[in-house]
Design a protein around this motif. Sequence first.
Motif, PDB file in Angstrom:
ATOM      1  N   UNK A 187       0.837  -1.200   0.000  1.00 13.77           N
ATOM      2  CA  UNK A 187       0.000   0.000   0.000  1.00 13.77           C
ATOM      3  C   UNK A 187       0.874   1.252   0.000  1.00 13.77           C
ATOM      4  N   UNK A 188       2.110   1.092  -0.477  1.00 14.54           N
ATOM      5  CA  UNK A 188       3.010   2.231  -0.576  1.00 14.54           C
ATOM      6  C   UNK A 188       3.994   2.296   0.566  1.00 14.54           C
ATOM      7  N   UNK A 189       3.501   2.571   1.773  1.00 15.02           N
ATOM      8  CA  UNK A 189       4.397   2.717   2.915  1.00 15.02           C
ATOM      9  C   UNK A 189       4.912   1.375   3.420  1.00 15.02           C
ATOM     10  N   UNK A 190       4.070   0.345   3.376  1.00 13.76           N
ATOM     11  CA  UNK A 190       4.494  -0.978   3.834  1.00 13.76           C
ATOM     12  C   UNK A 190       3.576  -2.044   3.254  1.00 13.76           C
ATOM     13  N   UNK A 191       3.954  -3.286   3.511  1.00 15.91           N
ATOM     14  CA  UNK A 191       3.198  -4.417   2.987  1.00 15.91           C
ATOM     15  C   UNK A 191       2.037  -4.765   3.915  1.00 15.91           C
ATOM     16  N   UNK A 192       0.970  -5.271   3.307  1.00 23.08           N
ATOM     17  CA  UNK A 192      -0.196  -5.738   4.059  1.00 23.08           C
ATOM     18  C   UNK A 192      -0.541  -7.143   3.589  1.00 23.08           C
ATOM     19  N   UNK A 240      11.834   6.783  12.157  1.00 22.51           N
ATOM     20  CA  UNK A 240      11.965   7.386  10.829  1.00 22.51           C
ATOM     21  C   UNK A 240      10.973   6.781   9.826  1.00 22.51           C
ATOM     22  N   UNK A 241      10.117   5.860  10.286  1.00 25.20           N
ATOM     23  CA  UNK A 241       9.122   5.235   9.418  1.00 25.20           C
ATOM     24  C   UNK A 241       7.720   5.631   9.874  1.00 25.20           C
ATOM     25  N   UNK A 285      -2.472   8.965   7.660  1.00 31.12           N
ATOM     26  CA  UNK A 285      -1.082   9.207   8.044  1.00 31.12           C
ATOM     27  C   UNK A 285      -0.869   8.949   9.533  1.00 31.12           C
ATOM     28  N   UNK A 286       0.376   8.705   9.902  1.00 35.24           N
ATOM     29  CA  UNK A 286       0.743   8.649  11.316  1.00 35.24           C
ATOM     30  C   UNK A 286       0.540  10.037  11.917  1.00 35.24           C
ATOM     31  N   UNK A 319       8.818   8.779  16.853  1.00 34.52           N
ATOM     32  CA  UNK A 319       9.005   7.737  17.858  1.00 34.52           C
ATOM     33  C   UNK A 319       8.679   6.375  17.253  1.00 34.52           C
ATOM     34  N   UNK A 320       9.134   5.302  17.903  1.00 31.77           N
ATOM     35  CA  UNK A 320       8.771   3.955  17.461  1.00 31.77           C
ATOM     36  C   UNK A 320       7.282   3.740  17.738  1.00 31.77           C
TER      37      UNK A 320
END
Length: 298
Positions: free
Chosen positions: A15-20, A49-50, A104-105, A112-113
């Motif tokens: 989905x762009x930022x990470x896998x699902x 940083x993610x 978004x986050x 932060x983690x």
Amino acid sequence: MSNINLIIEERPASIGSFMVGRLLPFKDKRMVGPFAFIDHMGPICLSDTENLDVPPHPHIGLSTLTYLFEGSIMHRDSIGNEIEIKPGQVNWMTAGKGIVHSERTPTYLRNSDKMMHGLQIWVALPKELEGMEPEFFHVEEKGLPEWIEGGVHFKLIAGEAFGRKSEVPVYSPLYFIEVKSTSRQTLKIGMELFGESALYILEGAIESEGNTFGPKQILVAKDSKLCEFDMQENSTIYIFGGEPFAESRIIYWNFVASSEETIEKAKAMWLEQSFPPVPGETEFVPLPLQSKNVKPRL
């Protein structure tokens, strides 16, 4: 005789930022009742940083249901909503004739983690409501009926079942139910369901007719009667389904519709950037022209 008609395994998807983990649509089963799409996000630990960053993108002809187990997402949309969703809450966005949103986050977590784990679901709208005005509802956990029966914890996330009704404002007969058990339990719940029905195993396992099924699997029933099955200890499952539509649905990218004409109009609008914008956002996800329309076989 087994009542399991099909077993669907999670497949990796980006989905762009990470896998699902993609569960629906599946080549042999495009929809279960009105449910057209299910992604399992995570669990994943994002470093300082993610971040989850899904820029503005459009939807038509569906409602989206976001339900988190861990983490947080800031939702912004073209009808002016800006709200953070946290675990146990529901974001229910009905696109109708067209809506644009970003995910978004939240700002306070970006350095932060953080964990991310949840489900993102699309529910197709009835044909007569595909052109409705877009809506958005945020439902707190207290709006989701919860009860314990025979040592099993139930939560009705959306729809109606077992004589209860969720505050999530759905537009066709459906149900999405969370079932948890810390001890081994036998369930007989099929007679309470209707339409098409399926069961998703998030964690733990279930046993049915001598077979054991584990996490990241959807079991699609031959009919709504899921029959009797055993939940192993520390298991979480989701039972979902409802009345299927008389018409098939076309799925192209983020668009769901009962006609090719509606899909083509939405594609042209996004290419022209004539959908309403999300306030405060300047990015957007381009239309993936290489994609092909996926026509459900219902």
